[in-house]
Design an enzyme around this catalytic site. Structure first.
Site, PDB file in Angstrom:
ATOM      1  N   ARG A   1       0.885  -1.185   0.000  1.00 40.91           N
ATOM      2  CA  ARG A   1       0.000   0.000   0.000  1.00 40.91           C
ATOM      3  C   ARG A   1       0.906   1.214   0.000  1.00 40.91           C
ATOM      4  NH1 ARG A   1      -5.208   1.382   3.687  1.00 40.91           N
ATOM      5  NH2 ARG A   1      -6.062   0.045   2.065  1.00 40.91           N
TER       6      ARG A   1
ATOM      7  N   HIS B   1      -7.550   1.161  -6.171  1.00 43.71           N
ATOM      8  CA  HIS B   1      -7.726   0.242  -5.033  1.00 43.71           C
ATOM      9  C   HIS B   1      -8.409  -1.047  -5.531  1.00 43.71           C
ATOM     10  CE1 HIS B   1      -7.846  -1.159  -1.062  1.00 43.71           C
ATOM     11  NE2 HIS B   1      -8.752  -0.393  -0.521  1.00 43.71           N
TER      12      HIS B   1
ATOM     13  N   GLN C   1     -10.195  -3.846  -3.237  1.00 47.82           N
ATOM     14  CA  GLN C   1     -11.490  -3.426  -2.688  1.00 47.82           C
ATOM     15  C   GLN C   1     -12.620  -3.713  -3.671  1.00 47.82           C
ATOM     16  OE1 GLN C   1     -12.238  -1.855   0.421  1.00 47.82           O
ATOM     17  NE2 GLN C   1     -14.248  -2.506  -0.295  1.00 47.82           N
TER      18      GLN C   1
ATOM     19  N   ASP D   1     -17.659   7.111  -0.657  1.00 45.46           N
ATOM     20  CA  ASP D   1     -16.349   6.962  -0.005  1.00 45.46           C
ATOM     21  C   ASP D   1     -16.063   8.273   0.719  1.00 45.46           C
ATOM     22  OD1 ASP D   1     -13.859   6.041   0.788  1.00 45.46           O
ATOM     23  OD2 ASP D   1     -12.902   6.276  -1.174  1.00 45.46           O
TER      24      ASP D   1
ATOM     25  N   CYS E   1     -16.362   1.449   1.076  1.00 50.63           N
ATOM     26  CA  CYS E   1     -15.195   0.604   1.356  1.00 50.63           C
ATOM     27  C   CYS E   1     -14.766   0.676   2.814  1.00 50.63           C
ATOM     28  CB  CYS E   1     -14.035   0.996   0.437  1.00 50.63           C
ATOM     29  SG  CYS E   1     -13.426   2.673   0.708  1.00 50.63           S
TER      30      CYS E   1
ATOM     31  N   ARG F   1     -13.251  -8.748   1.660  1.00 49.84           N
ATOM     32  CA  ARG F   1     -11.839  -8.431   1.384  1.00 49.84           C
ATOM     33  C   ARG F   1     -10.995  -9.674   1.655  1.00 49.84           C
ATOM     34  NH1 ARG F   1     -10.016  -3.239   1.634  1.00 49.84           N
ATOM     35  NH2 ARG F   1      -8.108  -4.181   0.834  1.00 49.84           N
TER      36      ARG F   1
END
Ligand code: CP
Ligand code: NVA
Length: 308
Positions: free
Chosen positions: A107, A134, A137, A225, A266, A294
């Protein structure tokens, strides 16, 4: 050996296999304690490095648990504690890490770091979020949608708010899984036009609609988000909130979507900002299924990368 860098860089058939395997692996664990091993141990003897240059709860824990369930071992590393954060090049870090571990999840901030890591590593590299994308996700989100409502192909997904990294991976997924995508948000925060073009070239409809109520008409899935991502300057917070306030997902907005529309986020969420608690905790919300998935989606992604 295969990297998992982005949804649009992965073969559509492989993406489908990953989702199907994730669902099958989830079902096979039904009711077991979280720490119990899977029946098959495809990662037995494998060492996985999880590198974080940004904070994380879900990505960190789900990758760590997933590797252990599949019989592998993990090391969780913070970028700032590595020489990576003190001037060692990404290329050298990638070559060194490849001598110790079988798989790297990273990440990071700049997408170029991920790309350099993948170029110089001789083991698979997985994108655990960058400023731009991402993908893990959205694999979990596609899996979650399909568990609840069946195939996502042909459905209408509406993104409310900032056209950020998570939004970008949704656009990539629209192209690969064949769903229509509508972005609603202020013009200053539109998604990258390159990604909009990519989805349109794949033959799916991508709309940009400034009015959130019009945007969600006929929506099968509404997504929000955070208004301030980890890579955004905190000093921009007030300005972003002012731009985004009218794009909050609340019960009134959800009433304009299809009655059986799902709501996704998310996480982490800011209750009362991009979404109200009433929606987050309401009957259309599947946010904690997304978080759980996930784990399952990434287990299947790791198997894909390692070919096991
Ligand atoms: N959704 C997500 O990636 O969460 P974390 O930042 O907690 O990993
Ligand atoms: N857009 C958010 C997602 C967090 C999982 C961020 O980048 O901070």
């Amino acid at each position: 050996m295969k990297h998992f860098l982005d949804i649009h860089k992965t073969d559509a058939g492989d993406l489908r296999t990953v989702i199907d395997q994730a669902i099958a692996m989830k079902v096979s664990r039904n009711g077991r304690p979280k720490g119990a091993p899977d029946d098959t141990q495809p990662l037995a003897g494998r060492m996985v490095a999880l590198i974080f240059e940004k904070p994380s709860t879900r990505t960190r824990v789900s990758f760590d648990v997933g590797v252990r369930q599949m019989g592998g071992q993990t090391m969780v590393l913070s970028g700032s504690d590595m020489q990576l954060g003190h001037g060692e090049t990404i290329a050298d870090t990638a070559r060194v890490m490849s001598r110790y571990v079988d798989l790297i999840m990273i990440r990071t901030f700049d997408e170029a770091v991920l790309e350099e890591m993948a170029e110089y590593a001789s083991v698979p590299v997985i994108n655990g979020l960058t400023d731009r994308t991402h993908p893990c996700q959205i694999m979990a989100d596609v899996m979650t949608y399909e568990e609840h409502r069946g195939p996502i192909k042909g459905k209408k997904v509406v993104w409310c708010g900032d056209g950020n990294n998570v939004c970008a991976s949704f656009l990539h997924a629209a192209a690969q899984f064949g769903f229509d995508f509508t972005f609603t948000g202020p013009v200053q925060l539109d998604p990258e036009m390159e990604f909009v073009g990519l989805a349109r070239n794949a033959g799916v409809s991508v709309a940009i609609e400034r009015d959130p109520f019009k945007a969600v008409e006929g929506a099968d899935l509404v997504v929000a988000d955070t208004w301030v991502s980890m890579h955004d300057a905190q000093s921009a917070k007030e300005r972003r909130h002012n731009m985004l306030r009218s794009y909050q997902v609340n019960v009134d907005l959800m009433r304009h979507a299809k009655p059986d529309a799902l709501f996704m986020h998310c996480l982490p969420a800011h209750r009362g900002e991009e979404v109200t608690s009433e929606v987050m905790d309401g009957p259309q919300s599947v946010i904690f299924d997304e978080a759980e998935n996930r784990l399952h989606a990434q287990k299947a992604i790791m198997r894909y990368c390692l070919g096991v």
